[in-house]
Design a protein around this motif. Structure first.
Motif, PDB file in Angstrom:
ATOM      1  N   ARG A   9      14.587 -19.039  -5.434  1.00 51.62           N
ATOM      2  CA  ARG A   9      15.928 -19.071  -4.870  1.00 51.62           C
ATOM      3  C   ARG A   9      16.123 -20.316  -4.033  1.00 51.62           C
ATOM      4  O   ARG A   9      15.275 -20.691  -3.252  1.00 51.62           O
ATOM      5  N   ARG A  19      -4.966  -8.277   3.674  1.00 54.94           N
ATOM      6  CA  ARG A  19      -3.997  -7.256   4.058  1.00 54.94           C
ATOM      7  C   ARG A  19      -4.701  -5.931   4.249  1.00 54.94           C
ATOM      8  O   ARG A  19      -5.388  -5.460   3.355  1.00 54.94           O
ATOM      9  N   PRO A  76      18.013 -22.688  -1.138  1.00 52.99           N
ATOM     10  CA  PRO A  76      18.519 -22.401   0.195  1.00 52.99           C
ATOM     11  C   PRO A  76      20.030 -22.272   0.184  1.00 52.99           C
ATOM     12  O   PRO A  76      20.693 -22.681  -0.769  1.00 52.99           O
ATOM     13  N   LEU A  77      20.565 -21.700   1.265  1.00 47.64           N
ATOM     14  CA  LEU A  77      22.006 -21.511   1.362  1.00 47.64           C
ATOM     15  C   LEU A  77      22.711 -22.868   1.347  1.00 47.64           C
ATOM     16  O   LEU A  77      23.670 -23.081   0.637  1.00 47.64           O
ATOM     17  N   LEU A  78      22.200 -23.752   2.165  1.00 45.72           N
ATOM     18  CA  LEU A  78      22.760 -25.101   2.192  1.00 45.72           C
ATOM     19  C   LEU A  78      21.797 -26.010   1.456  1.00 45.72           C
ATOM     20  O   LEU A  78      20.668 -26.197   1.883  1.00 45.72           O
ATOM     21  N   TYR A 133       0.821  -1.217   0.000  1.00 46.96           N
ATOM     22  CA  TYR A 133       0.000   0.000   0.000  1.00 46.96           C
ATOM     23  C   TYR A 133       0.856   1.269   0.000  1.00 46.96           C
ATOM     24  O   TYR A 133       0.435   2.303  -0.503  1.00 46.96           O
ATOM     25  N   LYS A 140      21.265 -15.478   2.743  1.00 51.26           N
ATOM     26  CA  LYS A 140      22.670 -15.376   3.126  1.00 51.26           C
ATOM     27  C   LYS A 140      22.957 -14.087   3.870  1.00 51.26           C
ATOM     28  O   LYS A 140      23.681 -14.070   4.856  1.00 51.26           O
ATOM     29  N   VAL A 151       9.541  -4.443  -6.419  1.00 49.88           N
ATOM     30  CA  VAL A 151       9.072  -4.747  -7.760  1.00 49.88           C
ATOM     31  C   VAL A 151       9.458  -6.171  -8.154  1.00 49.88           C
ATOM     32  O   VAL A 151       8.737  -6.858  -8.852  1.00 49.88           O
ATOM     33  N   LEU A 206      18.526 -19.908   7.175  1.00 53.15           N
ATOM     34  CA  LEU A 206      19.663 -20.189   6.308  1.00 53.15           C
ATOM     35  C   LEU A 206      19.380 -19.828   4.861  1.00 53.15           C
ATOM     36  O   LEU A 206      20.272 -19.723   4.042  1.00 53.15           O
ATOM     37  N   ALA A 207      18.097 -19.638   4.561  1.00 52.94           N
ATOM     38  CA  ALA A 207      17.730 -19.378   3.178  1.00 52.94           C
ATOM     39  C   ALA A 207      18.289 -18.048   2.703  1.00 52.94           C
ATOM     40  O   ALA A 207      18.524 -17.837   1.530  1.00 52.94           O
ATOM     41  N   GLY A 228       1.310  -1.989 -10.882  1.00 55.64           N
ATOM     42  CA  GLY A 228       2.637  -1.392 -10.932  1.00 55.64           C
ATOM     43  C   GLY A 228       3.560  -1.874  -9.832  1.00 55.64           C
ATOM     44  O   GLY A 228       4.673  -1.382  -9.693  1.00 55.64           O
ATOM     45  N   LEU A 229       3.109  -2.817  -9.029  1.00 51.04           N
ATOM     46  CA  LEU A 229       3.971  -3.321  -7.964  1.00 51.04           C
ATOM     47  C   LEU A 229       5.033  -4.253  -8.521  1.00 51.04           C
ATOM     48  O   LEU A 229       6.061  -4.491  -7.906  1.00 51.04           O
ATOM     49  N   LEU A 230       4.755  -4.780  -9.700  1.00 50.54           N
ATOM     50  CA  LEU A 230       5.649  -5.759 -10.297  1.00 50.54           C
ATOM     51  C   LEU A 230       5.902  -5.310 -11.729  1.00 50.54           C
ATOM     52  O   LEU A 230       4.973  -4.907 -12.426  1.00 50.54           O
ATOM     53  N   VAL A 231       7.161  -5.343 -12.135  1.00 51.67           N
ATOM     54  CA  VAL A 231       7.469  -4.973 -13.512  1.00 51.67           C
ATOM     55  C   VAL A 231       7.590  -6.250 -14.326  1.00 51.67           C
ATOM     56  O   VAL A 231       8.321  -7.158 -13.941  1.00 51.67           O
ATOM     57  N   PHE A 290      -6.094  -5.715  -1.019  1.00 40.95           N
ATOM     58  CA  PHE A 290      -5.505  -7.048  -1.090  1.00 40.95           C
ATOM     59  C   PHE A 290      -6.117  -7.898   0.012  1.00 40.95           C
ATOM     60  O   PHE A 290      -5.680  -7.829   1.161  1.00 40.95           O
ATOM     61  N   ARG A 334      -0.673  -7.625  -9.652  1.00 38.32           N
ATOM     62  CA  ARG A 334       0.491  -6.865  -9.222  1.00 38.32           C
ATOM     63  C   ARG A 334       1.150  -6.141 -10.384  1.00 38.32           C
ATOM     64  O   ARG A 334       1.676  -5.040 -10.223  1.00 38.32           O
ATOM     65  N   ARG A 337      20.283 -29.361   0.114  1.00 39.11           N
ATOM     66  CA  ARG A 337      20.295 -30.779   0.444  1.00 39.11           C
ATOM     67  C   ARG A 337      20.289 -31.529  -0.880  1.00 39.11           C
ATOM     68  O   ARG A 337      19.395 -31.355  -1.700  1.00 39.11           O
TER      69      ARG A 337
END
Lengths: 265, 279, 337
Positions: free
Chosen positions: C16, C99, C18-20, A94, B35, A261, B32-33, C65-68, C96, C61, C22
């Motif tokens: 994305r 929200r 995870p860092l580690l 918002y 960094k 964005v 951990l997700a 305009g929240l997402l390009v 939303f 979205r 499995r």
């Protein structure tokens, strides 16, 4: 284009005053903290008249003012209006869907916060003067200069808090960052101990950091550690930090917008 | 109904722990997700503790020896405080996050699940900064013990371990009391950081340096002195120098347990109020 | 006049890891929107439907305009909603689902006051609008309550009021009736119907509530796996869905009425009762006229197709009669002997 944006400054004080508990808690925290630190300094000075050129009366004045300047702000936490809380409840989008940009909105909100905390400082200062915790300013010039410096300090603190808050766009959690910031700021701004007490080289570094421009400079001016004649330099440093931090936060806001964005709010 | 009746307390506890384990692992994986988050959390822990130490060090170096305590001895008080704090952070720091959990709506879902709410709160997110906290605390303790050159009897070592344990329990107890107040009276969240600051700033010194008002307050009202000072006096064999008599140096675990009881009561009262009136 | 124009918009998300990790998990990518084009005119009320994860929210979205988007363009009343975010904001209103945009510590009324200041509404206009909104949504009973203490239904009504306070010409409503009781739901619907009647609002309603759509949206856009699967009227969608409407006809006893008629398929004949399935595109009135023309009919009972049934069959993977994406062409299919 939008007429009454300045009225957004009333949000923070309004929210604070909605609840008696909040006012009572802030009062409790401010009063106890001021008294505890005053006692601590008196105890430490029990066997010495002067440390690093500061006597007990100055130390207590310093501590009281510094505590006032730092504790009355940042009281809001989970219920406040911040990037962090808005991300938590998922309503940050918002901020980016209104005819007032997120950055401007947050700035006006910050004005309200600053006014609110200033009211506490003023009340605390008045009470401190009455109770003899704070020595009155040496002259009208000192009072005026420290008021100006306090104002600049508020701007510096606004930007610092904002930068920490904006981190929430990148990390899942900012509770660590916030707490860490509270403490670092308390220490490096000179709120816990006057910066001249720090070992020489460290003090040299710390006094040049923006944290010092937030609290240490105005309080030092008031307590007479910085003479009015020598005030130009420190005030210029404060102005300099305001500008640097303004540019920096603007850049972070832009990246934050892009981040939103990417994530899609 | 016999099925329900046969569910023993043991089984319930096991189930609760399993649920907590699951959420705890999920919390760790979540942390951990990211960094940046990971690195930041650890840096935080380190910096927080370093600032506390720095403050204490400044005070020792600027002011004459504190009430007959040498720098090394005072540093032991600070170190035990730091270590107890780190242990507390590792297990229970999320208690301070309750206002945020409520805002997020997660707290309400904790109330519905078949596991203790406190357990769910504590495992809601893995406190990575504890890693930083622990590192500094252990380092500080190591440095200070090498400065002190104590001869280690089993009793002394036992006292040290007990000191850290009761310090951590005491911090938990106070956090629970605060949580109870916060649940009961929304708007009082600032008490969490107040508690942090008061313990962090005043728990590091020999109680002797403070004027009588603060000595009494930190012994009998807010037990800050029991977090590290009194038990460390026992470790150092300085029991005879403490205010209010040497007996107090031995009762830190007891004080911690009593306060834990108070904390438990406050927490339950807070939860009851929250269930009834919301926030 | 076109209010919203979405042209060839695509958006992918990289998940994305995870860092580690499995084991060895490959980096994954999902296509949220795949060359979506859509035009929504002023005065249109569009229901945006689709399964969870179909790309509805992503599309909203992008439109707000929240997402390009990765590629393609979006224009809302001629503005790029992302680049002209601030100017565009005055034209649009958004909710939303769960929200809230209310200020959590403040009374709902204070939140409206803040929005008044943000959107620069003159006080008399603001007072009048609040009165109008109060009439429809019944806000005054609880607008002196702090937002945090509002019930879900109260909060949703406040949020809806907040979204339309500045009379935006384009309205995006994401699940506005989720979790509401029947009474509040009908209040919300009445308010949206009021808005639609003014004829100059373009409203996009994302919802899983089929009743909302049936009650409000003359036009439906159905999204599936990032592609618009269907874009047309409610009648079209229910008409061409997996199952067409059925008609039960009671014939006069021994009358020797109509049995086979053009425009419908005879499903069942049981004594004097005949059940027909309407052919796609055949209207109820048209068929009724034919029946009556043939004579010997005692009663006609049309049973419409419910949107819910259509969606169920579409979500289950039956796209057969939607005329959506072309069926995959098998390479070098052997010709039948």
């Amino acid at each position: 284009m939008t007429g009454a944006v300045h009225r957004l400054a009333r949000i923070a004080p309004l929210a604070e005053c909605m609840r008696g508990t909040r006012l009572a808690t802030t009062g409790f925290v401010v009063v106890t903290q001021v008294l505890l630190y005053a006692e601590l300094w008196r105890a430490l000075y029990a066997h010495t008249a002067e440390v690093a050129g500061l006597d007990v009366r100055q130390a207590v004045s310093y501590s009281t003012l510094a505590t006032l300047a730092t504790t009355a702000r940042a009281m809001r936490g989970a219920t406040g209006e911040s990037v962090k809380t808005r991300i938590l409840d998922g309503s940050i989008a918002y901020w980016f869907l209104r005819p007032v940009s997120a950055r401007r909105y947050r700035a006006w909100y910050g004005v309200g916060e600053a006014l609110y905390s200033s009211a506490w400082v003023a009340a605390g200062l008045a009470l401190g003067l009455v109770l003899g915790l704070v020595a009155p300013p040496a002259s009208a010039a000192v009072a005026a200069l420290s008021a100006v410096s306090f104002g600049l300090g508020l701007v510096v603190l606004y930007y610092l808090t904002l930068l920490i808050d904006l981190v929430a766009f990148w990390t899942v959690s900012t509770e660590g960052v916030t707490r860490f910031y509270e403490f670092v700021q308390a220490l490096l701004s000179g709120a816990l101990i006057p910066l001249w007490f720090l070992p020489g080289p460290l003090a040299a570094v710390v006094t040049r950091l923006p944290f010092a421009a937030g609290v240490s400079t105005p309080v030092s001016l008031y307590a007479g550690r910085i003479a009015p004649a020598g005030a130009a330099g420190p005030l210029a440093v404060q102005v300099g930090w305001c500008l640097v931090l303004a540019v920096l936060t603007a850049a972070v806001w832009r990246r934050a917008g892009r981040r939103l964005v990417v994530l899609g709010g | 109904m016999t099925g329900v009746a046969r569910t023993t307390a043991g089984a319930r506890t096991r189930r609760a722990w399993r649920a907590a384990g699951a959420t705890g692992r999920a919390g760790l994986r979540e942390r951990l997700a990211d960094k940046a988050d990971f690195a930041l959390a650890i840096v935080n822990g380190v910096t927080y503790q370093v600032t506390v130490l720095l403050f204490a060090t400044v005070v020792f170096t600027r002011f004459p020896p504190l009430a007959g305590w040498t720098v090394g001895q005072v540093l032991l008080v600070s170190s035990v405080r730091l270590l107890a704090h780190a242990v507390f952070v590792l297990g229970f720091t999320n208690v301070r996050e309750i206002p945020y959990l409520i805002r997020q709506g997660r707290f309400d879902s904790f109330l519905l699940r078949p596991a203790p709410v406190l357990l769910q709160v504590c495992t809601s997110r893995f406190p990575l900064n504890a890693v930083g906290d622990l590192t500094v605390a252990v380092t500080s303790l190591g440095v200070c013990l090498s400065m002190l050159r104590l001869d280690w009897t089993p009793a002394r070592a036992g006292f040290l371990v007990l000191a850290v344990a009761s310090g951590a329990v005491l911090e938990l107890a106070l956090a629970l009391c605060t949580a109870g107040v916060v649940l009961l009276r929304p708007g009082s969240e600032a008490l969490f950081s107040w508690l942090d600051t008061v313990i962090g700033s005043f728990g590091n010194y020999p109680l002797n340096v403070f004027p009588a008002v603060l000595r009494a307050a930190f012994t009998f009202v807010l037990p800050v002195a029991f977090v590290a000072f009194y038990p460390v006096a026992a470790v150092l064999g300085k029991a005879d120098t403490v205010p209010y008599g040497p007996a107090l140096t031995l009762v830190a675990p007891l004080v911690a347990l009593v306060w834990l009881g108070v904390g438990r009561w406050a927490w339950r009262a807070g939860l009851r109020a929250y269930r009834r009136h919301g926030w | 006049m076109t209010a919203i124009e979405v042209r060839e918009v695509s958006k992918r998300f990289r998940l994305r890891g995870p860092l580690l990790r499995r084991g060895r998990q490959p980096r994954r990518e999902t296509v949220a929107l795949d060359r979506v084009s859509l035009e929504i005119g002023a005065g249109e009320f569009v229901g945006l439907l689709g399964q969870n994860g179909a790309g509805k929210s992503t599309l909203v979205r992008v439109m707000t305009g929240l997402l390009v988007p990765d590629s393609g363009t979006v224009r809302v009343l001629g503005l790029d909603p992302n680049r002209d975010q601030v100017r565009n904001a005055a034209n649009i209103g958004v909710t939303f689902g769960q929200r809230t945009q209310l200020w959590w510590d403040l009374r709902a009324r204070d939140s409206f006051g803040i929005l008044r200041d943000m959107y620069g509404l003159p006080e008399p206009v603001f007072v009048r609008r609040m009165r109008e909104l109060d009439d429809v949504l019944g806000l005054s009973g609880f607008w002196d309550t702090q937002a945090r203490h509002l019930s879900l239904g109260q909060r949703v009504r406040c949020d809806l009021a907040a979204a339309v306070l500045h009379r935006p010409l384009v309205l995006f409503l994401d699940e506005p009736t989720i979790g509401l009781d029947v009474l509040v739901r009908s209040q919300v619907r009445a308010m949206l119907a009021d808005l639609a009647r003014t004829g100059d609002h373009a409203i996009v309603l994302t919802t899983h509530d089929v009743d909302d759509v049936e009650a409000l949206c003359p036009r439906i856009v159905l999204i599936d796996r990032g592609r618009p699967l269907f874009d047309g009227t409610l009648a079209d969608l229910t008409g061409i869905g997996g199952r067409s409407g059925t008609v039960t006809v009671e014939l006069t006893a021994g009358g020797g009425g109509p049995v086979r008629l053009p425009g419908a398929r005879l499903l069942e004949l049981d004594g004097v009762r005949a059940t027909y399935a309407l052919d796609p595109g055949v209207g109820q009135e048209e068929f009724a006229a034919r029946l009556l023309g043939a004579g010997g009919v005692r009663s006609i009972d049309f049973e419409g197709v419910r949107l819910e049934d259509v969606l169920r069959s579409v979500y289950a993977g039956d796209h057969s009669r939607l005329g959506g994406p072309p069926a995959p062409v098998l390479p070098a299919a052997p010709a039948p002997p």
